[in-house]
Scaffold this active site. Structure first.
Site, short mmCIF file in Angstrom:
data_model
loop_
_atom_site.label_atom_id
_atom_site.label_comp_id
_atom_site.label_asym_id
_atom_site.label_seq_id
_atom_site.Cartn_x
_atom_site.Cartn_y
_atom_site.Cartn_z
N TRP A 256 0.82 -1.21 0.00
CA TRP A 256 0.00 0.00 0.00
C TRP A 256 0.85 1.26 0.00
O TRP A 256 0.37 2.34 -0.19
CB TRP A 256 -0.94 0.02 1.21
CG TRP A 256 -2.12 -0.83 0.95
CD1 TRP A 256 -2.33 -2.09 1.37
CD2 TRP A 256 -3.25 -0.46 0.17
NE1 TRP A 256 -3.52 -2.56 0.91
CE2 TRP A 256 -4.11 -1.58 0.16
CE3 TRP A 256 -3.63 0.67 -0.54
CZ2 TRP A 256 -5.32 -1.57 -0.52
CZ3 TRP A 256 -4.83 0.68 -1.21
CH2 TRP A 256 -5.66 -0.45 -1.19
N ARG B 77 -1.45 -8.28 -4.69
CA ARG B 77 -1.54 -9.24 -3.60
C ARG B 77 -2.12 -8.56 -2.35
O ARG B 77 -2.92 -9.11 -1.62
CB ARG B 77 -0.14 -9.77 -3.27
CG ARG B 77 -0.16 -10.88 -2.26
CD ARG B 77 0.94 -10.72 -1.24
NE ARG B 77 0.60 -11.57 -0.10
CZ ARG B 77 -0.01 -11.13 0.98
NH1 ARG B 77 -0.35 -9.87 1.08
NH2 ARG B 77 -0.30 -11.95 1.96
N ASP B 78 -1.70 -7.34 -2.24
CA ASP B 78 -2.11 -6.60 -1.07
C ASP B 78 -3.57 -6.17 -1.13
O ASP B 78 -4.26 -6.11 -0.13
CB ASP B 78 -1.23 -5.37 -0.96
CG ASP B 78 -1.09 -4.94 0.44
OD1 ASP B 78 -0.82 -5.82 1.26
OD2 ASP B 78 -1.29 -3.76 0.71
N LEU B 79 -4.03 -5.88 -2.35
CA LEU B 79 -5.44 -5.49 -2.49
C LEU B 79 -6.33 -6.60 -1.96
O LEU B 79 -7.27 -6.38 -1.22
CB LEU B 79 -5.76 -5.25 -3.97
CG LEU B 79 -5.07 -4.05 -4.60
CD1 LEU B 79 -5.44 -3.99 -6.08
CD2 LEU B 79 -5.49 -2.78 -3.90
#
Lengths: 475, 131
Positions: free
Chosen positions: B70, B87-89
C-alpha cells in the site's frame, strides 16, 4: 460503558473448602472468587451479557459498585472480556538454541536380566530392534557423555546425571567409574553433579547398596506391588516372577541407604490396577517413601493396554489417594503418593507448558553408542536422534523438533482447559500409539482433565486449610 | 484486586503486574489520578497482560506494518515493492475488517473486480484505481 457486552473467556472453575476458584487458561493463574465475581461468572456461563444487564440481574444481591469492581477484576485477569474479542493467540516462541541441559539420562546398558512382558524397550512395541545397539556402554563413551553434559549445561551450576538401562546395575563397573569421573570433572568446572538411577532391584548386593548410599545416589525401583501383581508381567526369562528375588534386596537398600529418598515406580496395566493395595504394600509393608504410578505405554492392541473402564477405575483410586495426601498435607505430614505432589507443585508454580516435558530441551537421553536422543525412551532410534556426545547437538534438528512440537501446532489441544499442564502428553506414548511424536495423546484426554480437576481441588483446599504447606513448593 | 484473591505464584505475578500498571506504568501512558478507584476511571487495557510495562505501543492492522504494497517505493510508484500491489489489495479485501482499504465498489468503482472471476487465477486483472 454500561452497554459493554461481556462474555466468559477461557477458564476452569472449581470448588474447594467451600470456596470457589478459577484456573485461568492460558496463564495458569489460580484466583479465589468472592460471591460477586462468582455470581458474574455464573451469569456469563450461559452466554454474553451487557454490563447493565449484569448489574440489573444481580441487583438483589450486589450493588452496582460491587458488580463493576468484580467485572473489572475479571477483565483484568482475562477471565472475561468484551464479547466477540478474538481468542488469545498462542505465540510460537521456540526456546533459544543454547537452552541449558539440566538432566542427562545415560543408558549404560541396553541389556536386561528380566523379561517384563510390557517392556517398551524389548516388548512388542519397541522402537529399536534388538541387537542394533551395543549391549554395554564403554568407558570412553561414558566420559565423553559426562563432558557433553557439563558443556551443554552452560551456565547452570548444578546438573543431574541419571543412570538408566536396560538394567542399569548390569554395568555397575562403569557406573562407579563414571560417577567418580563426573564428580571430579564437576568440581573442576565448579558444577554440582547430582546422581540417580533406576533399577529393577535384582542386583542390589550389599556392596552396591553401600556404594549407592556413600555416593548419595537417588534410587528408583521398578516394582508393581505385591507378589501376585508384580509377577504378572515382571518376570525372568524363564517366566518365573521376580518379586521374591527383589524384595529382600529392596528391604536391605531401604535399611542402609538413608541419604536420599527411595521411590517405587509402578506400571499399571489392565490386569494390575489395584492402586490402593499396591500403594499400601509398597509404603507400609516394604517401606518405600514415595510411590509413583503410570499406565503402561503401549499400542491399544496389546492385551495389557488400559481400556476406558480401567482409566476410570484408576482415576477413582487416584482421587482417593489424593484426598489422603491432602489430609496429610493439612497436618504437615508427608504422604508418599508422588503423582499428586507433582501435579500440585506444577499448579502452585503456575506452569503453562508449550511442551509436555523437557525432552530434547533440558533433558536428553544418551544411548550406549553415545548417540543423543530426545530422552532415554528414544535411545537408539535413528529417527529421534539429536546428535552425539562427541559431535554435540544438531541444533537445526533440535530447532525443527521444537518448532513442530510446539503446543500451537496441536489444534486438538486448543479448546482444552488442561493444556497448560498437559500440553499433549508424552512423546513416546504418542509415538507408540499413533506412530508420531507430534500427535497429542487423545486416548487419555478425559482422564487428564478429571485428574487435573482433582489436583486443582486438592490445591485449592490446601491453600485454604494450610497455606504454609505450599512453601515446600517454592524451591 | 478487590474481588479476586491470588492463590498461586502465577496469580501473584499478574497481581504485581497490574499493580505496576495502576501505579502509572500503563501502556498508553495514562496515569490514574489519586483515588481513581472506580471502575470507570481506571485504564481499561485488556491487552495489558501481554506486554511488560513500558513496552512501546505497536499499532496493529495490516497496512502500517505488514502490507508494504500500500505504500510506494522509493521512486513514488509501486513497481519496486517487495510484493505485487495486487496481492495486497486482496489481502485487505478478504482478510481485513478495515473498510477503507478497498475501493468503494458501490459508488466509485463498481466494476473493480469484474474481470476477476477467480482470485487465485485472475488477480492480475484487477487494476489500480486512480481518482
Amino acid at each position: 460503558m454500561n452497554g459493554l457486552q461481556l462474555e466468559a473467556r477461557e477458564f476452569h472453575a472449581f470448588e474447594a473448602a467451600g470456596e470457589r476458584f478459577v484456573y485461568l487458561v492460558p496463564s495458569a493463574a489460580v484466583f479465589r472468587l468472592d460471591s460477586a465475581t462468582s455470581a458474574i461468572l455464573e451469569r456469563l456461563s450461559t452466554g454474553p451479557r451487557r454490563l447493565d444487564a449484569l448489574i440489573d440481574g444481580l441487583a438483589g444481591s450486589f450493588d452496582e459498585e460491587d458488580v463493576k469492581n468484580g467485572v473489572y477484576d475479571l477483565m483484568e485477569t482475562r477471565a472475561i472480556g468484551p464479547a466477540g474479542a478474538p481468542p488469545d493467540t498462542m505465540p510460537v516462541e521456540v526456546p533459544p538454541a543454547d537452552f541449558p541441559l539440566t538432566t542427562m539420562v545415560l543408558n549404560v546398558t541396553s541389556k536386561c536380566n528380566l523379561s517384563c512382558t510390557y517392556c517398551y524397550e524389548y516388548g512388542e512395541d519397541r522402537l529399536v530392534d534388538e541387537g542394533t545397539m551395543p549391549r554395554y556402554m564403554d568407558e570412553q563413551t561414558a566420559q565423553e557423555s559426562v563432558e557433553f553434559m557439563l558443556a551443554q549445561s552452560k551456565a547452570k551450576d548444578a546438573v543431574n546425571l541419571t543412570f538408566f538401562g536396560g538394567e542399569t546395575l548390569l554395568n555397575f563397573k562403569l557406573l562407579q567409574k563414571t560417577l567418580d569421573y563426573a564428580r571430579r570433572r564437576g568440581v573442576e568446572e565448579g558444577k554440582q553433579v547430582r546422581f540417580s538411577l533406576t533399577t529393577n532391584g535384582t542386583l542390589l548386593k550389599p556392596d552396591v547398596i553401600e556404594w549407592l548410599s556413600a555416593n548419595d545416589v537417588g534410587v528408583t525401583i521398578s516394582i508393581d506391588g505385591p507378589k501376585d501383581t508384580n509377577d504378572k508381567f515382571r518376570v525372568l526369562s524363564n517366566g518365573l516372577g521376580s518379586y521374591e528375588m527383589i524384595v529382600p534386596k529392596v528391604r536391605q537398600l531401604l535399611e542402609r541407604h538413608s541419604t536420599r529418598p527411595i521411590g517405587a515406580r509402578v506400571t499399571l496395566t489392565q490386569q494390575n490396577l489395584d492402586v490402593h493395595r499396591i500403594f499400601r504394600h509398597l509404603t507400609e509393608e516394604v517401606g518405600f517413601r514415595e510411590v509413583g504410578f503410570a499406565p503402561v505405554t503401549t499400542s491399544s492392541c496389546q492385551s495389557y493396554a488400559l481400556d476406558e473402564a480401567s482409566y476410570d477405575r484408576m482415576l477413582v483410586q487416584f482421587q482417593e489417594l489424593a484426598r489422603e495426601w491432602l489430609e496429610a498435607a493439612v497436618d504437615d505430614r508427608f504422604h508418599g503418593f508422588s503423582n499428586v505432589r507433582e501435579s500440585v507443585e506444577e499448579i502452585h508454580k503456575g506452569f503453562s507448558k508449550a511442551y509436555p516435558c523437557g525432552a530434547g530441551l533440558g533433558l536428553m537421553g544418551v544411548g550406549t553408542d553415545g548417540n543423543v536422543s530426545l530422552c532415554h525412551r528414544f535411545a537408539g532410534s535413528s529417527e529421534h536422534r539429536l546428535g552425539s556426545v562427541t559431535e554435540g547437538v544438531d541444533r537445526e534438528k533440535q530447532a525443527a523438533f521444537l518448532e513442530e512440537h510446539h503446543l500451537a501446532y496441536k489444534p486438538d489441544c486448543h479448546s482444552c482447559w488442561a493444556r497448560p499442564l498437559c500440553s499433549g502428553g508424552c512423546y513416546h506414548e504418542a509415538q507408540t500409539r499413533y506412530g508420531t511424536t507430534r500427535a497429542p495423546n487423545l486416548h487419555y484426554c478425559d482422564w487428564i482433565r478429571s485428574w487435573t480437576h482433582t489436583c486443582l481441588e486438592v490445591y485449592g483446599e490446601l491453600s485454604e486449610r494450610n497455606p504454609s504447606f505450599l512453601r515446600h513448593f517454592e524451591a | 484486586m478487590r474481588r479476586l484473591k491470588g492463590v498461586n505464584r502465577k496469580a501473584f505475578l499478574i497481581e504485581s503486574h497490574l499493580d505496576g500498571l495502576r501505579r502509572g506504568e500503563s501502556l498508553d501512558g495514562a496515569v490514574p489520578e489519586d483515588g481513581a478507584e472506580s471502575v470507570d476511571e481506571l485504564p481499561r487495557d485488556v491487552v495489558g497482560l501481554r506486554s511488560s510495562p513500558g513496552d512501546p505501543q505497536i499499532p496493529l492492522g495490516c497496512t502500517l506494518i505488514f502490507s508494504p504494497g500500500w505504500e510506494t517505493d522509493s521512486t513514488g510508484s509501486t513497481a519496486g515493492l517487495c510484493q505485487p500491489v495486487e496481492r495486497d489489495l486482496f489481502d485487505c479485501h478478504l482478510g481485513c475488517f478495515w473498510p477503507a482499504q478497498v475501493p468503494d465498489q458501490l459508488n466509485h468503482a463498481p466494476d473493480w473486480t469484474s474481470r476477476c472471476a477467480a482470485a487465485e487465477k485472475d488477480w492480475r486483472n484487477i487494476d489500480l484505481i486512480f481518482p
